[in-house]
Structure formats: structure tokens, C-alpha cells
Scaffold this active site. Structure first.
Site, PDB file in Angstrom:
ATOM      1  N   GLU A   1      -5.208  -4.804  10.895  1.00 51.82           N
ATOM      2  CA  GLU A   1      -4.181  -3.786  11.054  1.00 51.82           C
ATOM      3  C   GLU A   1      -4.430  -2.987  12.331  1.00 51.82           C
ATOM      4  OE1 GLU A   1      -2.233  -2.623   7.150  1.00 51.82           O
ATOM      5  OE2 GLU A   1      -4.036  -1.433   7.278  1.00 51.82           O
TER       6      GLU A   1
ATOM      7  N   HIS B   1      -9.488   1.494   5.159  1.00 47.40           N
ATOM      8  CA  HIS B   1      -8.194   1.647   5.840  1.00 47.40           C
ATOM      9  C   HIS B   1      -8.367   2.606   7.023  1.00 47.40           C
ATOM     10  CE1 HIS B   1      -4.064   2.669   6.668  1.00 47.40           C
ATOM     11  NE2 HIS B   1      -3.710   1.603   5.972  1.00 47.40           N
TER      12      HIS B   1
ATOM     13  N   ASN C   1       0.863  -1.185   0.000  1.00 45.62           N
ATOM     14  CA  ASN C   1       0.000   0.000   0.000  1.00 45.62           C
ATOM     15  C   ASN C   1       0.900   1.236   0.000  1.00 45.62           C
ATOM     16  OD1 ASN C   1      -1.797   2.061   0.573  1.00 45.62           O
ATOM     17  ND2 ASN C   1      -2.221   1.395   2.683  1.00 45.62           N
TER      18      ASN C   1
ATOM     19  N   LYS D   1       0.104   4.219  -0.190  1.00 48.28           N
ATOM     20  CA  LYS D   1      -0.553   5.392   0.425  1.00 48.28           C
ATOM     21  C   LYS D   1      -0.373   6.608  -0.489  1.00 48.28           C
ATOM     22  CE  LYS D   1       0.151   3.302   4.862  1.00 48.28           C
ATOM     23  NZ  LYS D   1       0.192   3.446   6.297  1.00 48.28           N
TER      24      LYS D   1
ATOM     25  N   SER E   1       3.494  -1.898  10.444  1.00 51.05           N
ATOM     26  CA  SER E   1       4.951  -1.917  10.654  1.00 51.05           C
ATOM     27  C   SER E   1       5.608  -3.233  10.230  1.00 51.05           C
ATOM     28  CB  SER E   1       5.289  -1.580  12.116  1.00 51.05           C
ATOM     29  OG  SER E   1       4.934  -0.244  12.390  1.00 51.05           O
TER      30      SER E   1
ATOM     31  N   GLY F   1       2.584   2.462  10.852  1.00 50.04           N
ATOM     32  CA  GLY F   1       3.550   3.542  10.683  1.00 50.04           C
ATOM     33  C   GLY F   1       4.278   3.924  11.958  1.00 50.04           C
TER      34      GLY F   1
ATOM     35  N   GLU G   1      -6.599   4.892   8.149  1.00 46.97           N
ATOM     36  CA  GLU G   1      -6.285   6.303   7.878  1.00 46.97           C
ATOM     37  C   GLU G   1      -7.495   7.016   7.271  1.00 46.97           C
ATOM     38  OE1 GLU G   1      -2.724   5.613   5.640  1.00 46.97           O
ATOM     39  OE2 GLU G   1      -1.616   5.157   7.480  1.00 46.97           O
TER      40      GLU G   1
HETATM   41  P1  PGA Z   1       2.821   0.477   7.693  1.00 46.58           P
HETATM   42  O1  PGA Z   1       1.334   0.646   7.149  1.00 46.58           O
HETATM   43  O2  PGA Z   1       3.384  -0.788   7.104  1.00 46.58           O
HETATM   44  O3  PGA Z   1       3.551   1.707   7.211  1.00 46.58           O
HETATM   45  O4  PGA Z   1       2.734   0.413   9.176  1.00 46.58           O
HETATM   46  C1  PGA Z   1       0.493  -0.447   6.918  1.00 46.58           C
HETATM   47  C2  PGA Z   1      -0.796   0.032   6.317  1.00 46.58           C
HETATM   48  O5  PGA Z   1      -1.253   1.107   6.699  1.00 46.58           O
HETATM   49  O6  PGA Z   1      -1.404  -0.628   5.469  1.00 46.58           O
END
Ligand code: PGA
Length: 257
Positions: free
Chosen positions: A167, A95, A10, A12, A213, A173, A97
Site C-alpha cells: 500500500e 497499516h 478495511n 478503518k 485508492s 485515501g 496509518e
Molecule cells: P483507501 O485505503 O482504499 O481508502 O485508499 C486503503 C487502506 O488504507 O487500506
């Protein structure tokens, strides 16, 4: 155990158009011939065509990061499933976010999941507990409620097709990944709930990933677990070197099983 592990990148809101094709070219060179892992890249909408060209004649698949539930009409700024059909295979939905920064609700997410699947695309439904849920011991409750809400417009057959990504919000992140034991426990609870609500067939078919992460240092621990069907990688997926290591690790572990 499912035949192939699934590794989803992803991107983003990263990757302007010229960078996108360079990133994919470098990734292709590094991974070489990968056969046992299903790889999906989810770049921003504007990069989809560029990435599609770069992955032509490879076994890398394309996914989008979001969708709107209507097919067309006065919905300024939105992208419909009809527009992605034929271009993508997967669409990330719900997601955290988007839930947090854009206020996406469970109800909207359920409509998106249904729209995606009814246009022959595969939704990757993201569910996750916040740090507050976690510290209050409410992680399972939070995740299973998002799960049930997100799936409730689907038939049992459709549930079997989709991908769920567990997640934890506190792991995204932050560099603080969830332990494999906890991730596996949650993934088992997700599959169990699907079994109860939609039957054994749906439970056996549905794929559930871990995300949060994931880096090349820890990815194999998740991949090796037979209940975890793959990983959803954010930050590390825009680093072609890191992402290639994750894919190659998954390839190795798929062969070993
Ligand atoms: P990350 O994000 O690997 O940067 O923690 C995972 C995601 O949001 O899908």
C-alpha cells in the site's frame, strides 16, 4: 496463480454498531452468491460481534484492524490475539496509518505478526513507500526493508501462510492509485525477496495484495494481473454498493482465468 482472489475491506474508524449490520446486510444482498472470491471484512473492534452475526452462514470472513502482541495483562486499551482467536480469521498489522499516527515501529509490527500467526490467525502485513521515498527513488528500498523487518520472527512455513498488502502511502485515501505496472513490479519484488529469504515454497504460497485508492472503476485492473493476489480496499469498502461492485468484478475475473 492462486486459486481465489482475496478482497479485503478495511473499514478503518467507520461504522457505529447499528450501521455495521445494515452495511453487511446490504452488501450480502448485492453480492449474492460469490464463490470464487475470498471476502474479508475488517470493521472496528466494537463492530466485530455485530458483523460476525451478520456474516453467519455466508462465505464472508472477519478480520480485525490491529492487535497487541501479549496474550493478557496490564496493557490498558489493547486487544490480544487470544481475544480474537475463534472470532476472526485475519488481522491487519502495520497499516501505514498506525505507523504514522501512532508511531508503530517495525520491531513492534514484527512482534504483532508473530503473535497473530501463533494464535492461528492470518496477518495481513501492510508495507508501503511514502511520497518522499517515491520522489527520491527509494520506494523499493523502503518497502523491502519494512517487509524484512515485519517477517523476521517467522519461520519459512509461517511466511507462506501470511498475506502482504503493498500500500503506497501516497495512494491511500488520496484518489491517486498506483499504476498496475508499478504495483505489479513492487509485488514481484516482494515475492522475489520472500523467495530469497524463505525459499520457493513460501514464495509460491504467500499472497500479496495491492491497496491504495482501489475503487470499482480500477479494481479489475489489479485483479486481472496474475501476480496480484487481490486488493485491500479502504474508503470504497464502507460503501456497500462500491464494495459489491469490486467483489463481483473479482468474481468475474477469477472465473475467466
Ligand atoms: P483507501 O485505503 O482504499 O481508502 O485508499 C486503503 C487502506 O488504507 O487500506
Amino acid at each position: 496463480m492462486k486459486k481465489h482472489k482475496l478482497v479485503v475491506g478495511n473499514w478503518k474508524m467507520n461504522g457505529i454498531i447499528p450501521e455495521a449490520s445494515i452495511m453487511v446486510e446490504k452488501l450480502k444482498q448485492e453480492i449474492g452468491d460469490v464463490k470464487k472470491v475470498e471476502i474479508v471484512l475488517c470493521p472496528p473492534f466494537v463492530d466485530l460481534y455485530t458483523v460476525e452475526e451478520s456474516i453467519f452462514e455466508t462465505n464472508i470472513k472477519l478480520g480485525a484492524q490491529n492487535i497487541f502482541w501479549e496474550e493478557q495483562g496490564p496493557f490498558t486499551g489493547e486487544i490480544s490475539p487470544l481475544m480474537l482467536k475463534g472470532l476472526c480469521d485475519y488481522v491487519i498489522v502495520g497499516h501505514s496509518e498506525r505507523r504514522i499516527h501512532l508511531g508503530e515501529t517495525d520491531k513492534e509490527i514484527a512482534k504483532k505478526v508473530a503473535a497473530v500467526i501463533r494464535h492461528d490467525l492470518i496477518p495481513i502485513l501492510c508495507v508501503g513507500d511514502t511520497l518522499q521515498d517515491f520522489s527520491e527513488g527509494f520506494s523499493k528500498g523502503a518497502v523491502l526493508s519494512q517487509l524484512q523487518a515485519g517477517l523476521h520472527l517467522l519461520t519459512a512455513e509461517e511466511v507462506g501462510i501470511i498475506v502482504i498488502a503493498y500500500e503506497p502511502v501516497w495512494a491511500i485515501g488520496t484518489g491517486k492509485s498506483c499504476s498496475v505496472k508499478k504495483a505489479e513490479e513492487m509485488i514481484r519484488a516482494i515475492k522475489h525477496t520472500i523467495g530469497e529469504l524463505y525459499g520457493v515454497e513460501a514464495m509460491k504460497k504467500v499472497r500479496v495484495l495491492y491497496g491504495g485508492s482501489v475503487k470499482s472503476k480500477n479494481s479489475n485492473e489489479y485483479i486481472e494481473d496474475e501476480n496480484i493476489d487481490g486488493v485491500l480496499v479502504g474508503g470504497a469498502s464502507v460503501d456497500h454498493h462500491e464494495f459489491a461492485k469490486i467483489i463481483k468484478g473479482a468474481e468475474k475475473h477469477s472465473i475467466a482465468k
